[in-house]
Design a protein around this motif. Sequence first.
Motif, PDB file in Angstrom:
ATOM      1  N   LEU A  63       0.877  -1.164   0.000  1.00 10.21           N
ATOM      2  CA  LEU A  63       0.000   0.000   0.000  1.00 10.21           C
ATOM      3  C   LEU A  63       0.911   1.209   0.000  1.00 10.21           C
ATOM      4  N   ARG A  64       0.856   1.978  -1.069  1.00  7.48           N
ATOM      5  CA  ARG A  64       1.732   3.144  -1.110  1.00  7.48           C
ATOM      6  C   ARG A  64       1.036   4.363  -1.672  1.00  7.48           C
ATOM      7  N   LEU A  65       1.658   5.473  -1.492  1.00  2.78           N
ATOM      8  CA  LEU A  65       1.086   6.709  -1.999  1.00  2.78           C
ATOM      9  C   LEU A  65       0.986   6.660  -3.508  1.00  2.78           C
ATOM     10  N   LYS A  66      -0.084   7.245  -4.001  1.00  6.86           N
ATOM     11  CA  LYS A  66      -0.313   7.218  -5.437  1.00  6.86           C
ATOM     12  C   LYS A  66       0.554   8.226  -6.172  1.00  6.86           C
ATOM     13  N   THR A  67       0.552   9.437  -5.627  1.00  2.00           N
ATOM     14  CA  THR A  67       1.225  10.542  -6.316  1.00  2.00           C
ATOM     15  C   THR A  67       2.725  10.385  -6.417  1.00  2.00           C
ATOM     16  N   ILE A  68       3.225  10.845  -7.520  1.00  2.00           N
ATOM     17  CA  ILE A  68       4.668  10.839  -7.728  1.00  2.00           C
ATOM     18  C   ILE A  68       5.209  12.113  -7.071  1.00  2.00           C
ATOM     19  N   SER A  69       6.443  12.030  -6.644  1.00  2.00           N
ATOM     20  CA  SER A  69       7.056  13.140  -5.896  1.00  2.00           C
ATOM     21  C   SER A  69       6.500  14.530  -6.215  1.00  2.00           C
ATOM     22  N   ARG A  70       6.806  15.062  -7.385  1.00  2.00           N
ATOM     23  CA  ARG A  70       6.191  16.353  -7.711  1.00  2.00           C
ATOM     24  C   ARG A  70       5.686  16.386  -9.165  1.00  2.00           C
ATOM     25  N   ASN A  71       4.916  17.393  -9.461  1.00  2.00           N
ATOM     26  CA  ASN A  71       4.266  17.472 -10.760  1.00  2.00           C
ATOM     27  C   ASN A  71       3.469  16.211 -11.118  1.00  2.00           C
TER      28      ASN A  71
ATOM     29  N   GLY B  43      -9.028  -7.560  13.552  1.00  5.39           N
ATOM     30  CA  GLY B  43      -9.776  -7.753  12.320  1.00  5.39           C
ATOM     31  C   GLY B  43      -8.970  -8.075  11.096  1.00  5.39           C
ATOM     32  N   ASN B  44      -9.670  -8.329  10.076  1.00  6.38           N
ATOM     33  CA  ASN B  44      -9.119  -8.852   8.831  1.00  6.38           C
ATOM     34  C   ASN B  44      -9.941  -8.248   7.702  1.00  6.38           C
ATOM     35  N   PRO B  45      -9.632  -7.029   7.320  1.00  9.94           N
ATOM     36  CA  PRO B  45     -10.484  -6.297   6.376  1.00  9.94           C
ATOM     37  C   PRO B  45     -10.588  -6.959   5.009  1.00  9.94           C
ATOM     38  N   THR B  46     -11.661  -6.676   4.355  1.00 12.15           N
ATOM     39  CA  THR B  46     -11.809  -7.182   2.996  1.00 12.15           C
ATOM     40  C   THR B  46     -11.104  -6.226   2.042  1.00 12.15           C
ATOM     41  N   LEU B  47     -10.848  -6.735   0.850  1.00 11.96           N
ATOM     42  CA  LEU B  47     -10.182  -5.928  -0.169  1.00 11.96           C
ATOM     43  C   LEU B  47     -10.967  -4.643  -0.407  1.00 11.96           C
ATOM     44  N   GLN B  48     -12.278  -4.778  -0.441  1.00  3.54           N
ATOM     45  CA  GLN B  48     -13.108  -3.612  -0.685  1.00  3.54           C
ATOM     46  C   GLN B  48     -12.913  -2.529   0.380  1.00  3.54           C
ATOM     47  N   THR B  49     -12.891  -2.951   1.611  1.00  3.41           N
ATOM     48  CA  THR B  49     -12.681  -1.999   2.699  1.00  3.41           C
ATOM     49  C   THR B  49     -11.324  -1.314   2.564  1.00  3.41           C
ATOM     50  N   LEU B  50     -10.320  -2.110   2.302  1.00  3.17           N
ATOM     51  CA  LEU B  50      -8.982  -1.546   2.127  1.00  3.17           C
ATOM     52  C   LEU B  50      -8.962  -0.527   0.994  1.00  3.17           C
ATOM     53  N   GLN B  51      -9.617  -0.873  -0.086  1.00  8.69           N
ATOM     54  CA  GLN B  51      -9.585   0.018  -1.237  1.00  8.69           C
ATOM     55  C   GLN B  51     -10.351   1.306  -0.989  1.00  8.69           C
ATOM     56  N   LYS B  52     -11.444   1.208  -0.275  1.00  8.23           N
ATOM     57  CA  LYS B  52     -12.184   2.425   0.049  1.00  8.23           C
ATOM     58  C   LYS B  52     -11.303   3.382   0.841  1.00  8.23           C
ATOM     59  N   LEU B  53     -10.597   2.837   1.798  1.00  7.70           N
ATOM     60  CA  LEU B  53      -9.727   3.673   2.631  1.00  7.70           C
ATOM     61  C   LEU B  53      -8.574   4.223   1.812  1.00  7.70           C
ATOM     62  N   ALA B  54      -7.963   3.345   1.050  1.00  3.36           N
ATOM     63  CA  ALA B  54      -6.809   3.753   0.236  1.00  3.36           C
ATOM     64  C   ALA B  54      -7.195   4.879  -0.715  1.00  3.36           C
ATOM     65  N   ASP B  55      -8.350   4.775  -1.297  1.00  4.99           N
ATOM     66  CA  ASP B  55      -8.802   5.803  -2.238  1.00  4.99           C
ATOM     67  C   ASP B  55      -8.780   7.184  -1.605  1.00  4.99           C
ATOM     68  N   VAL B  56      -9.449   7.280  -0.469  1.00  9.10           N
ATOM     69  CA  VAL B  56      -9.539   8.568   0.210  1.00  9.10           C
ATOM     70  C   VAL B  56      -8.168   9.064   0.655  1.00  9.10           C
ATOM     71  N   LEU B  57      -7.313   8.134   1.004  1.00 10.45           N
ATOM     72  CA  LEU B  57      -5.990   8.518   1.497  1.00 10.45           C
ATOM     73  C   LEU B  57      -4.993   8.760   0.374  1.00 10.45           C
ATOM     74  N   GLY B  58      -5.461   8.624  -0.857  1.00 11.13           N
ATOM     75  CA  GLY B  58      -4.558   8.826  -1.989  1.00 11.13           C
ATOM     76  C   GLY B  58      -3.501   7.745  -2.069  1.00 11.13           C
ATOM     77  N   MET B  59      -3.903   6.563  -1.668  1.00  7.41           N
ATOM     78  CA  MET B  59      -2.959   5.449  -1.703  1.00  7.41           C
ATOM     79  C   MET B  59      -3.446   4.380  -2.665  1.00  7.41           C
ATOM     80  N   GLU B  60      -2.565   3.464  -2.922  1.00 10.06           N
ATOM     81  CA  GLU B  60      -2.899   2.422  -3.880  1.00 10.06           C
ATOM     82  C   GLU B  60      -2.401   1.080  -3.394  1.00 10.06           C
ATOM     83  N   LEU B  61      -3.249   0.107  -3.565  1.00  5.72           N
ATOM     84  CA  LEU B  61      -2.914  -1.256  -3.164  1.00  5.72           C
ATOM     85  C   LEU B  61      -2.326  -1.950  -4.369  1.00  5.72           C
ATOM     86  N   SER B  62      -1.237  -2.646  -4.173  1.00  8.85           N
ATOM     87  CA  SER B  62      -0.707  -3.383  -5.313  1.00  8.85           C
ATOM     88  C   SER B  62      -0.117  -4.712  -4.907  1.00  8.85           C
TER      89      SER B  62
END
Lengths: 72, 72
Positions: A63-71, B43-62
Amino acid sequence: MHFEELIKSIKERRQMMQVTQETLAELSGVGLRTLKQFESGKGNPTLQTLQKLADVLGMELSLRLKTISRNP
Amino acid sequence: MHFEELIKSIKERRQMMQVTQETLAELSGVGLRTLKQFESGKGNPTLQTLQKLADVLGMELSLRLKTISRNP
DNA sequence: AGAAATAGTGCATTAAAATGCTCTTTTTAA
DNA sequence: TTAAAAAGAGCATTTTAATGCACTATTTCT
């Protein structure tokens, strides 16, 4: 990485390793029914299930940040 | 990324964004109880829950291969 | 210190994930 | 093209995630 991509990457990795669903299920400790459902795009696996599969497939969930450093 | 790390990165990111659990719950559509449970290591969140949170936090699951190109 | 805000937990309920068994469909190989 | 292997789907059951409400514990201000 969206839901479908995650699924796809697991499925592709399994096939690349020449492992059947049945074998992967056994190796990972995930039920066969669960794996089938998951790979066929149904369902919403838990983190634990994902990690069990990833482990056996030599993959890692992150799980990591989406945005790239800048721009962005 | 292990379970604890995933949790930790969500929690840290939320705090970095100066957002309370309550707000994140509202923004993401995840129940507050669920988020609390999750962040406190239960707990043991579902993928959907993780993704909802990640979205708002500007993060990405990979999910990616663990091994580095050659000489692991 | 005391108040207010934020986070964590117990309990109960609902919805859904995980699972096994059986059967059908699809793919693979002889 | 057929038989065997592998994948997908229906049905039923068990376990557990998701959720709300109310209460407690912590943290953060002033």
